[in-house]
Design a protein around this motif. Sequence first.
Motif, PDB file in Angstrom:
ATOM      1  N   PHE A 148    -101.675  71.996-136.073  1.00 46.40           N
ATOM      2  CA  PHE A 148    -101.033  72.972-136.948  1.00 46.40           C
ATOM      3  C   PHE A 148     -99.547  72.671-137.168  1.00 46.40           C
ATOM      4  CE2 PHE A 148    -104.614  74.978-134.830  1.00 46.40           C
ATOM      5  CZ  PHE A 148    -105.291  75.576-135.882  1.00 46.40           C
ATOM      6  N   MET A 149     -98.990  71.754-136.367  1.00 46.15           N
ATOM      7  CA  MET A 149     -97.553  71.501-136.419  1.00 46.15           C
ATOM      8  C   MET A 149     -97.107  70.859-137.729  1.00 46.15           C
ATOM      9  SD  MET A 149     -96.059  72.702-133.758  1.00 46.15           S
ATOM     10  CE  MET A 149     -97.194  74.076-133.965  1.00 46.15           C
ATOM     11  N   LYS A 150     -98.010  70.164-138.419  1.00 43.59           N
ATOM     12  CA  LYS A 150     -97.636  69.501-139.669  1.00 43.59           C
ATOM     13  C   LYS A 150     -97.285  70.496-140.768  1.00 43.59           C
ATOM     14  CE  LYS A 150    -101.652  67.605-139.484  1.00 43.59           C
ATOM     15  NZ  LYS A 150    -102.852  66.749-139.696  1.00 43.59           N
ATOM     16  N   ARG A 151     -97.517  71.787-140.527  1.00 45.00           N
ATOM     17  CA  ARG A 151     -97.135  72.814-141.483  1.00 45.00           C
ATOM     18  C   ARG A 151     -95.763  73.414-141.172  1.00 45.00           C
ATOM     19  NH1 ARG A 151    -102.175  72.222-140.884  1.00 45.00           N
ATOM     20  NH2 ARG A 151    -103.738  72.603-142.487  1.00 45.00           N
ATOM     21  N   TYR A 152     -95.276  73.179-139.940  1.00 51.03           N
ATOM     22  CA  TYR A 152     -94.056  73.854-139.501  1.00 51.03           C
ATOM     23  C   TYR A 152     -92.919  72.911-139.130  1.00 51.03           C
ATOM     24  CZ  TYR A 152     -97.492  77.576-139.119  1.00 51.03           C
ATOM     25  OH  TYR A 152     -98.487  78.482-139.397  1.00 51.03           O
ATOM     26  N   THR A 153     -93.217  71.646-138.884  1.00 53.25           N
ATOM     27  CA  THR A 153     -92.172  70.722-138.448  1.00 53.25           C
ATOM     28  C   THR A 153     -92.417  69.354-139.060  1.00 53.25           C
ATOM     29  OG1 THR A 153     -91.203  69.581-136.538  1.00 53.25           O
ATOM     30  CG2 THR A 153     -93.499  70.226-136.344  1.00 53.25           C
ATOM     31  N   GLN A 154     -91.340  68.606-139.241  1.00 56.12           N
ATOM     32  CA  GLN A 154     -91.443  67.235-139.723  1.00 56.12           C
ATOM     33  C   GLN A 154     -91.827  66.263-138.612  1.00 56.12           C
ATOM     34  OE1 GLN A 154     -91.338  66.309-142.769  1.00 56.12           O
ATOM     35  NE2 GLN A 154     -89.933  67.517-144.004  1.00 56.12           N
ATOM     36  N   LEU A 155     -92.026  66.788-137.401  1.00 54.44           N
ATOM     37  CA  LEU A 155     -92.301  65.926-136.252  1.00 54.44           C
ATOM     38  C   LEU A 155     -93.668  66.213-135.614  1.00 54.44           C
ATOM     39  CD1 LEU A 155     -88.769  66.210-134.615  1.00 54.44           C
ATOM     40  CD2 LEU A 155     -89.666  64.212-135.842  1.00 54.44           C
ATOM     41  N   PRO A 156     -94.723  66.365-136.404  1.00 57.63           N
ATOM     42  CA  PRO A 156     -96.031  66.616-135.773  1.00 57.63           C
ATOM     43  C   PRO A 156     -96.486  65.456-134.901  1.00 57.63           C
ATOM     44  CG  PRO A 156     -96.297  66.073-138.100  1.00 57.63           C
ATOM     45  CD  PRO A 156     -94.830  66.276-137.876  1.00 57.63           C
ATOM     46  N   GLN A 157     -96.009  64.250-135.213  1.00 59.42           N
ATOM     47  CA  GLN A 157     -96.395  63.086-134.411  1.00 59.42           C
ATOM     48  C   GLN A 157     -95.889  63.190-132.970  1.00 59.42           C
ATOM     49  OE1 GLN A 157     -95.579  62.873-137.681  1.00 59.42           O
ATOM     50  NE2 GLN A 157     -97.596  62.135-138.325  1.00 59.42           N
ATOM     51  N   VAL A 158     -94.772  63.887-132.766  1.00 62.43           N
ATOM     52  CA  VAL A 158     -94.255  64.079-131.411  1.00 62.43           C
ATOM     53  C   VAL A 158     -95.202  64.969-130.614  1.00 62.43           C
ATOM     54  CG1 VAL A 158     -92.348  65.022-130.049  1.00 62.43           C
ATOM     55  CG2 VAL A 158     -91.873  63.720-132.140  1.00 62.43           C
ATOM     56  N   PHE A 159     -95.734  66.011-131.256  1.00 62.19           N
ATOM     57  CA  PHE A 159     -96.683  66.900-130.582  1.00 62.19           C
ATOM     58  C   PHE A 159     -97.986  66.162-130.286  1.00 62.19           C
ATOM     59  CE2 PHE A 159     -93.686  69.873-132.359  1.00 62.19           C
ATOM     60  CZ  PHE A 159     -93.642  70.899-131.425  1.00 62.19           C
ATOM     61  N   LEU A 160     -98.416  65.310-131.224  1.00 63.48           N
ATOM     62  CA  LEU A 160     -99.604  64.493-130.977  1.00 63.48           C
ATOM     63  C   LEU A 160     -99.390  63.592-129.765  1.00 63.48           C
ATOM     64  CD1 LEU A 160    -102.368  63.243-131.865  1.00 63.48           C
ATOM     65  CD2 LEU A 160    -101.029  61.603-133.184  1.00 63.48           C
ATOM     66  N   ALA A 161     -98.223  62.945-129.698  1.00 62.29           N
ATOM     67  CA  ALA A 161     -97.923  62.043-128.594  1.00 62.29           C
ATOM     68  C   ALA A 161     -97.931  62.785-127.263  1.00 62.29           C
ATOM     69  CB  ALA A 161     -96.573  61.368-128.825  1.00 62.29           C
ATOM     70  N   ALA A 162     -97.354  63.987-127.248  1.00 60.02           N
ATOM     71  CA  ALA A 162     -97.331  64.776-126.012  1.00 60.02           C
ATOM     72  C   ALA A 162     -98.742  65.191-125.611  1.00 60.02           C
ATOM     73  CB  ALA A 162     -96.446  66.007-126.190  1.00 60.02           C
ATOM     74  N   ALA A 163     -99.555  65.583-126.605  1.00 60.32           N
ATOM     75  CA  ALA A 163    -100.931  65.998-126.325  1.00 60.32           C
ATOM     76  C   ALA A 163    -101.745  64.848-125.754  1.00 60.32           C
ATOM     77  CB  ALA A 163    -101.585  66.536-127.595  1.00 60.32           C
ATOM     78  N   PHE A 164    -101.658  63.677-126.392  1.00 68.02           N
ATOM     79  CA  PHE A 164    -102.414  62.519-125.924  1.00 68.02           C
ATOM     80  C   PHE A 164    -101.871  61.997-124.594  1.00 68.02           C
ATOM     81  CE2 PHE A 164    -104.670  60.541-129.853  1.00 68.02           C
ATOM     82  CZ  PHE A 164    -105.268  61.762-130.121  1.00 68.02           C
ATOM     83  N   GLY A 165    -100.557  62.056-124.422  1.00 69.54           N
ATOM     84  CA  GLY A 165     -99.940  61.474-123.236  1.00 69.54           C
ATOM     85  C   GLY A 165     -99.997  62.339-121.996  1.00 69.54           C
ATOM     86  N   ALA A 196     -94.703  55.919-133.111  1.00 67.14           N
ATOM     87  CA  ALA A 196     -94.618  54.746-133.991  1.00 67.14           C
ATOM     88  C   ALA A 196     -95.931  54.508-134.721  1.00 67.14           C
ATOM     89  CB  ALA A 196     -94.228  53.513-133.179  1.00 67.14           C
ATOM     90  N   TYR A 197     -97.049  54.464-133.978  1.00 64.45           N
ATOM     91  CA  TYR A 197     -98.310  54.141-134.656  1.00 64.45           C
ATOM     92  C   TYR A 197     -98.824  55.306-135.495  1.00 64.45           C
ATOM     93  CZ  TYR A 197    -101.415  56.225-130.949  1.00 64.45           C
ATOM     94  OH  TYR A 197    -102.078  57.058-130.072  1.00 64.45           O
ATOM     95  N   ASP A 198     -98.516  56.546-135.102  1.00 65.84           N
ATOM     96  CA  ASP A 198     -98.973  57.657-135.935  1.00 65.84           C
ATOM     97  C   ASP A 198     -98.109  57.802-137.186  1.00 65.84           C
ATOM     98  OD1 ASP A 198    -101.164  59.552-135.883  1.00 65.84           O
ATOM     99  OD2 ASP A 198     -99.637  61.117-135.957  1.00 65.84           O
ATOM    100  N   THR A 199     -96.897  57.296-137.147  1.00 73.21           N
ATOM    101  CA  THR A 199     -96.084  57.229-138.367  1.00 73.21           C
ATOM    102  C   THR A 199     -96.685  56.209-139.329  1.00 73.21           C
ATOM    103  OG1 THR A 199     -94.076  57.856-137.162  1.00 73.21           O
ATOM    104  CG2 THR A 199     -93.782  56.789-139.297  1.00 73.21           C
ATOM    105  N   GLN A 200     -97.166  55.089-138.799  1.00 75.85           N
ATOM    106  CA  GLN A 200     -97.876  54.120-139.645  1.00 75.85           C
ATOM    107  C   GLN A 200     -99.083  54.789-140.308  1.00 75.85           C
ATOM    108  OE1 GLN A 200     -98.783  51.212-136.639  1.00 75.85           O
ATOM    109  NE2 GLN A 200     -96.941  49.997-137.024  1.00 75.85           N
ATOM    110  N   TYR A 201     -99.807  55.555-139.516  1.00 78.70           N
ATOM    111  CA  TYR A 201    -100.976  56.294-140.017  1.00 78.70           C
ATOM    112  C   TYR A 201    -100.555  57.256-141.128  1.00 78.70           C
ATOM    113  CZ  TYR A 201    -105.264  59.175-139.536  1.00 78.70           C
ATOM    114  OH  TYR A 201    -106.436  59.858-139.753  1.00 78.70           O
TER     115      TYR A 201
END
Length: 312
Positions: A148-165, A196-201
């Motif tokens: 849901f973060m892609k609707r509220y922040t320009q940094l959803p990839q950071v939340f993805l990284a934290a979730a996966f990591g 980095a890789y999710d930004t490529q995505y």
Amino acid sequence: MIQDPSSMTLTDKLYAYMQLTRFDKPVGIELLLWPTLWGVMLAAMGKAQQQAMPAGLPTLKIFILFALGAVFMRAAGCAINDFADRKVDGHVTRTKNRPLADGRLSAKEAIAAFLVLVILSVSLLLFLPIEVFYWSFGAIILAFIYPFMKRYTQLPQVFLAAAFGWAIPMAYVAVQGAPDIWCWLLFFAYMCWTVAYDTQYAMADRDDDLKIGIKSTAILFGRYDVIIISILQMLFLLIMGAVLWHYFEPTSLSMIPIFGLGLIAMMFAKQNSACASRQPLLCFKAFLANIWIGRYAFAIIAIACMWTTFNG
């Protein structure tokens, strides 16, 4: 095109669930699995150092439990991601045929799949120390909110990284009893690589995302996207080098695992050369190439751990 669920066979339904959870596309599973196993292997090395032993390997039970947990939680994350994106996936070329976007599955079925997979993941915790259960709440919360973060922040990839990591500190808790500074350095290195890789995505979807108002680091970074990706990859290599030096410097391996990161640096350079074109297909292929980063880094760590254990 919206499909009629009543006309679907059982095989059609099962395939739709496979697409929902991405079991038909195991790349994402590996992007979560290999770093989880980095954490398991290095945590065992850290425990051996704490006990003044030459080296050590994780138990087979810990190894299997965390591998299964990575698979289940990644699938759960995909299910909740498609639920969050069910109204926008149909407007994106790459995602318009996902099972919620084309009507093969309902929102309720996606939520049910998410809950079943979370329950399966939680059941694995019955075989681990109770402290791991407490830390698992962080993984569940992050897995639920990041789509849901892609609707509220320009940094959803950071939340993805934290979730996966988040599996990395959980691995250290399971093996060592608590995370240490090297755990958090490994976690931060993983986050740099994932962003980095999710930004490529996201670069592959940037034009569609701009049209429908979805936020991403690819949009935030703009024309500096490849430069920032390169910086994140460099940070990943530097931090991983420091982590590997810590765990393997006292051994006869010395600098070999760190020099092994040189191949990863060349792989990153090839990815960035492709992404410099900003062509969606090439950016997506660069993203897919990260599966080899995970595999190769795991091979470096696993071989170094086994060599140190049996020749220490």
